[in-house]
Design a protein around this motif. Structure first.
Motif, short mmCIF file in Angstrom:
data_model
loop_
_atom_site.label_atom_id
_atom_site.label_comp_id
_atom_site.label_asym_id
_atom_site.label_seq_id
_atom_site.Cartn_x
_atom_site.Cartn_y
_atom_site.Cartn_z
N TYR A 193 0.80 -1.25 0.06
CA TYR A 193 -0.13 -0.01 0.02
C TYR A 193 0.87 1.33 0.13
CZ TYR A 193 -4.87 -2.15 0.40
OH TYR A 193 -5.78 -2.75 0.00
N SER A 194 1.97 1.10 0.54
CA SER A 194 2.94 2.37 0.73
C SER A 194 3.15 2.88 -0.79
CB SER A 194 4.18 1.98 1.24
OG SER A 194 5.06 1.32 0.48
N GLY A 197 1.18 5.91 -1.92
CA GLY A 197 1.75 7.03 -1.33
C GLY A 197 2.23 8.33 -2.19
N THR A 201 0.26 11.33 -2.66
CA THR A 201 1.02 12.68 -2.27
C THR A 201 1.13 13.94 -3.43
OG1 THR A 201 2.31 11.23 -1.02
CG2 THR A 201 3.03 13.51 -1.01
#
Lengths: 270, 559
Positions: A193-194, A197, A201
C-alpha cells in the motif's frame, strides 16, 4: 440532505439543531464514553445512541459502512488484552509464557473497552451524520475559535472526501496493473500500500497548491472583517438539550469521583 | 480605461531554471474580451496567476518587469486587495469548491469581503440565475456535472461583481454544449455588466466568435497579437505551434492556397465560412478517407441490458446494450455525466453491473477479477497522475510486467518497445511526475501497451492538452488500432472523433441513444442535439455546401 458522510432526511431535528449544540453533543458523547467504566452503563450509552440514530431520522442501514471499523476495533482490543494484560480475576483461564494471563476480568475488561470505543464511533458518526461544513465552521466559532481555524477544520473534512476518491482511483489503477495489494502479512501489505503514497502525495500537493490560490482569489484573508450568510439562533429546545447534555456529563463525573457505581467492574457485576 | 498593464514581464519559478514568461507586454481596456491561445507549457496559466497577483505574492520565483491591475502594482499589493477588483476561474472546477453547497460556494467570496447578509442573498440569487444554476442552489457541488460545476465557479466570481474576470481554460472538461453555454454566459456578462474578460482557451471557434482581441503565447513570449481575424489567418504558423484555427478558416485557407488567391479576410464562423466558400464550391470535392480497420471482427465485449447504480443510489447506466467489435476504433460520446466512464469501467471489469450482463471475451464479468481482465483489456485513466506511482519511467512500464511474472529479458524488451512506440525512448531514468502532462499521458498509454492487451480503453486522453499533443495521442491510438488493437476512447472533442474513430456510441443520461458508423452518427444533427452534443464545424459546412457531410478537413479535396 447531503452531509459529510451520509444522506439524512431534511426533517431530522438534529440536522436543524444549532451548530454549537452539535459540537457539544459530539464532545459529550465522547466524554461520557471516557468517564463511564462500568460495562452496563456503556451498554446503556450504546443502546441510547442506536435508538437516537433511528429517532433522529437516520436509517440504521446507513451505519453499515462503519460496521467494518467497529469489527476492527473489537478485534484489536480483544487481541491486545488477551495477549498482553495482567488483570487479576476470580478465574484464571490461561497463563502465557511471557507472563501475562487471561482471567474472567480480562474478558470483561476487554468487552468494556470494546463498548467504549464502539460507543465513541457510533456517537461520533451519529453527530457527523447530521453535520454540514457550515455547522463545523459556525459551531467551532461559537466556542471561540477564530474563523480561519474553524474554516480550516471544515476544509479538512471536505478534502478528506476528495482524498478517498483519489485513494480508490489509485487503488483500482494499481489492481489493473497486477498489484496484489492485499497479499501477504501485515508488513507486506503495508509495503504494497505504501506505493500508493507517491501518486496520492503528488495529487494532494497539486490540489493544495491550487486550493491556496483559489482561497486567495476568493479574498480569504484571516485579518479581514468578514460577514456571514447564516444566522443561527438558539431556541428553547436547543437550550434545554444543551443543559441536559452538560448535566449528563456533570452527573457522570460526580458518580465517577464520589462512588464506585460507574467504575470498572461496577454495579451489578461485583 | 486601462484595466491591465503588463510591461516587459519575465518570470522564473524558484523550482525551475528557465524563464516561463519572457518579456510579455500587454494592455487590456475596460470591457474588452481578450482571448489567450498557445500550446501547452506556453506560460498561459502563469500569466493568469501574475495578473491576479498570486505571482509574485504567493509563489516564489524571480520576476522582472511590472504588472498593474486597475493601477495597482501586483508587487506592492496583496492578492486579496487585487481580488476586490479581479476574479479568476481555474481550469479544474473540483479544486475550486471550498464549501458543500452551491449557494454557500457563491456566497463565500462575498462573506470574505464583508458584504451584508441581505446583499449576499440578493447577489447570490442574481449570479446563480445569470448562470442558470438557481434551481441547483441546494445541491452538493460534487453532484453536479462538469459544465454545471464550472458555471457555479463562474457564479461565485460573478456575485462579487469583479470588474475583471480571468478564466483559465474554463471549458476544457466540458461537453460541447457546456462549452457553448459558458461562452454565452461570458458574452452576457460583458453585455450586461461591462465586465472585462481574459479567457485562456484551446478552442478557437468560440474565441473567434466572442473575443475582441487574441494573444498567442509560445514558450513564454507573445508571438502574435491582434484582432481574431488577423491572428487566426496565420493558419500555417498556428498549426505549427499547436494552435488549431477554426475548421472553416482552415478550409478557406487551403482553398486560397490552391486557387493562388490572396488570403484576404478568411472566415471565422460557420456562417461566414458558408458565404465565403460558396463561390469556391466547384473546387471542393468530398473524398473517402480510408479509416483504419474498417472491417471489424467478432464482438469481444458485450453489454446486455446493463444497468449500474452507485452505492449512494445514483443511476449511472440504465438498460444499455452495446457490443465492442474486435479491431474497431470506438468512441463513447455524451454530455458530462452521461455514463461514459461508468460504461468504460464496466468494460474493464472494475465495476460489476447492478443488473444485466457484461460479457468480456465470452465470460460474465462477475466471474472475473479486474486484474485478470487487465491482461486482455487495458484501461488508461483520464488523469495520468492516478496511474503513475514508480520512481522512474522504466519502472513504471515494467511494474505490470513483473506482476505478470515475465523474465527480465522480456521485460526489458517490452519496456523499450512501448516507450519507443509512444515517443519516450531514452527517458527511462526520468521521474514520471516531472514529465509534462502530455508526456505523462503517453507514459500511461505505454504502461498499458507494454502488457500487450487486445483492447485499450482510454478515458478522455486529450482533456487540457493543446492541439499538437491531442493529435499526437490520437495518432498513437490510431497506430495501435492499425496494429490490430481494439480501441475504445471517451472524448468530448468531436473533431477528434470525426477524424479518428470508426464507430460512435452516443450516451445520454445513462441510456444509449445510438451506436453506428462515425459518418452516420455525426451527420445526424437531431441525434447530437438530443444528446447535448454538437458536430464539428466541417460536418455542417459540408452538408450545407456540398450536400453531404464530410467529417474532417482531410476528407475535402481541393482541386
Amino acid at each position: 440532505m447531503r452531509t459529510f458522510f451520509l444522506h439524512v432526511e431534511e426533517k431530522s431535528p438534529l440536522l436543524r439543531a444549532h451548530p454549537a449544540l452539535k459540537i457539544l453533543a459530539l464532545l459529550v458523547v465522547n466524554l461520557l464514553a471516557w468517564i463511564l467504566e462500568a460495562p452496563i452503563f456503556l451498554l446503556a450509552l450504546l443502546t441510547a445512541l442506536l435508538i437516537s440514530y433511528r429517532a433522529f431520522g437516520i436509517p440504521l442501514s446507513r451505519m453499515a459502512r462503519f460496521l467494518v471499523f467497529a469489527g476492527l476495533i473489537a478485534q484489536a482490543v480483544m487481541v491486545s488484552y488477551l495477549l498482553g494484560s495482567k488483570i487479576p480475576g476470580r478465574v484464571t483461564y490461561l497463563v502465557l509464557p511471557w507472563g501475562s494471563y487471561v482471567t474472567d476480568m480480562t474478558l470483561l475488561y476487554s468487552l468494556t473497552m470494546i463498548l467504549r470505543f464502539v460507543s465513541m464511533l457510533v456517537g461520533s458518526t451519529l453527530i457527523l451524520a447530521v453535520m454540514r461544513d457550515v455547522d463545523i465552521v459556525y459551531g467551532l466559532k461559537s466556542f471561540g475559535l477564530p474563523y480561519s481555524l474553524s474554516f480550516a477544520f471544515s476544509l479538512a473534512f471536505r478534502l478528506s472526501s476528495l482524498f478517498l476518491e483519489d485513494f480508490k482511483m489509485v487503488k483500482d489503477a494499481m489492481l489493473l496493473r497486477g498489484a496484489k495489494l492485499d497479499k501477504g502479512g501485515i508488513l507486506e501489505r503495508a509495503r504494497n500500500y505504501s506505493r500508493m503514497g507517491v501518486p496520492l502525495t503528488v495529487i494532494a500537493v497539486r490540489r493544495m497548491n491550487e486550493l491556496s490560490y483559489v482561497l486567495e482569489a476568493k479574498g480569504f484573508a484571516s485579518s479581514r472583517k468578514r460577514s456571514y450568510l447564516y444566522e443561527f439562533k438558539w431556541n428553547s429546545l436547543g437550550i434545554c438539550a444543551a443543559l441536559f447534555l452538560v448535566g449528563l456529563v456533570a452527573l457522570a463525573l460526580l458518580l465517577r469521583l464520589s462512588t464506585d457505581l460507574v467504575t470498572f467492574p461496577g454495579w451489578p457485576l461485583v | 480605461m486601462r484595466v491591465v498593464e503588463v510591461e516587459d514581464l519575465w518570470w522564473k519559478y524558484a523550482s525551475g531554471s528557465d524563464w516561463v514568461l519572457r518579456g510579455v507586454d500587454l494592455e487590456v481596456e475596460e470591457g474588452e474580451l481578450l482571448g489567450i491561445l498557445g500550446p501547452s507549457g506556453a506560460g498561459k496559466t502563469t500569466l493568469c496567476l501574475a495578473l491576479m497577483g498570486i505571482i509574485p505574492n504567493s509563489i516564489k520565483g524571480e520576476m522582472r518587469g511590472s504588472v498593474r491591475i486597475f493601477g495597482m502594482d501586483t508587487k506592492s499589493s496583496q492578492t486579496s486587495e487585487i481580488a476586490e477588483y479581479a476574479g479568476i476561474v481555474f481550469q479544474d472546477p473540483d479544486t475550486q469548491f471550498v464549501t458543500m453547497r452551491v449557494v454557500d460556494e457563491v456566497a463565500f467570496p462575498l462573506e470574505n469581503f464583508g458584504v451584508g447578509r441581505d446583499e449576499i442573498l440578493r447577489r447570490v440569487e442574481e449570479a446563480l440565475r445569470a448562470t442558470r444554476m438557481w434551481e441547483y442552489r441546494d445541491r452538493y457541488p460534487f453532484e453536479l456535472s462538469g459544465g454545471q460545476k464550472q458555471r457555479v465557479a463562474i457564479a461565485a466570481m460573478l456575485a462579487r461583481r469583479p470588474r475583471l474576470l480571468i478564466l483559465d481554460e474554463p471549458t476544457s472538461d466540458l461537453d460541447p454544449v457546456g462549452k457553448r453555454e459558458v461562452f454565452e454566459v461570458l458574452a452576457r456578462l460583458r453585455e450586461e455588466h461591462g465586465m472585462t474578460l481574459i479567457v485562456v482557451e484551446h478552442r478557437t471557434e468560440e474565441l473567434a466568435k466572442y473575443a475582441d482581441e487574441l494573444l498567442v503565447l509560445r514558450e513564454g513570449e507573445v508571438v502574435a497579437r491582434g484582432e481574431p481575424r488577423e491572428v487566426l489567418a496565420k493558419v500555417d504558423y498556428l498549426e505549427e505551434i499547436g494552435v488549431r484555427p477554426p475548421q472553416v478558416t482552415e478550409l478557406a485557407h487551403a482553398v486560397m492556397k490552391i486557387a493562388r488567391a490572396p488570403d484576404g479576410n478568411l472566415p471565422m464562423t460557420l456562417e461566414e465560412g458558408i458565404s465565403f466558400l460558396e463561390k469556391f464550391k466547384h473546387r471542393l470535392r468530398p473524398r473517402n478517407r480510408a479509416r483504419s480497420n474498417s472491417e471489424p471482427g467478432e464482438p469481444i465485449v458485450r453489454l446486455r441490458e446493463v444497468s449500474y447504480v452507485y452505492p449512494g443510489g445514483a443511476v449511472a447506466l440504465e438498460n444499455v446494450s452495446l457490443d465492442v467489435y474486435r479491431g474497431e476504433f470506438l468512441a463513447l460520446i455524451g454530455h458530462n455525466g452521461s455514463g461514459k466512464t461508468t460504461m468504460a469501467r464496466l468494460m474493464v471489469g472494475l465495476y460489476k453491473p447492478t443488473s444485466g450482463v457484461v460479457e468480456i471475451f465470452g465470460r460474465d464479468s462477475r466471474e472475473l477479477r479486474a486484474s485478470d481482465v487487465a491482461l486482455r483489456i487495458g484501461y488508461v485513466y483520464q488523469n495520468p497522475d492516478h496511474q503513475l506511482f514508480c520512481e522512474t519511467v522504466y519502472e513504471e512500464v515494467a511494474f505490470a510486467l513483473r506482476s505478470m511474472g515475465l523474465p527480465e529479458e522480456e521485460i526489458d524488451e517490452r519496456v523499450g518497445r512501448a516507450l519507443s512506440y509512444v515517443g519516450l525512448e531514452g527517458r527511462d531514468g526520468e521521474a514520471p511526475f516531472f514529465l509534462s502532462k502530455g508526456e505523462r499521458q503517453r507514459l500511461a498509454i505505454a504502461v498499458v501497451l507494454a502488457m500487450d492487451p487486445e483492447v485499450v480503453v482510454v478515458d478522455e486522453p486529450t482533456t487540457g492538452q493543446d492541439d499538437l499533443q491531442s493529435r499526437r495521442i490520437m495518432q498513437l491510438l490510431e497506430k495501435m488500432n492499425r496494429d490490430g488493437k481494439t480501441i475504445v476512447v471517451i472524448t468530448h472533442d468531436m473533431r477528434l472523433v470525426a477524424e479518428y474513430c470508426t464507430r460512435v456510441a452516443v450516451l445520454k443520461g445513462g441510456r444509449l441513444l445510438a451506436a453506428g458508423p462515425t459518418e452516420h452518427v455525426l451527420a445526424d444533427a437531431e441525434l447530437l442535439g438530443e444528446a447535448g452534443l454538437e458536430p464539428p464545424q466541417i460536418v455542417e459546412l459540408s452538408s450545407r455546401l456540398l450536400g453531404e457531410p464530410v467529417l474532417s478537413i482531410r476528407e475535402v479535396e481541393v482541386v
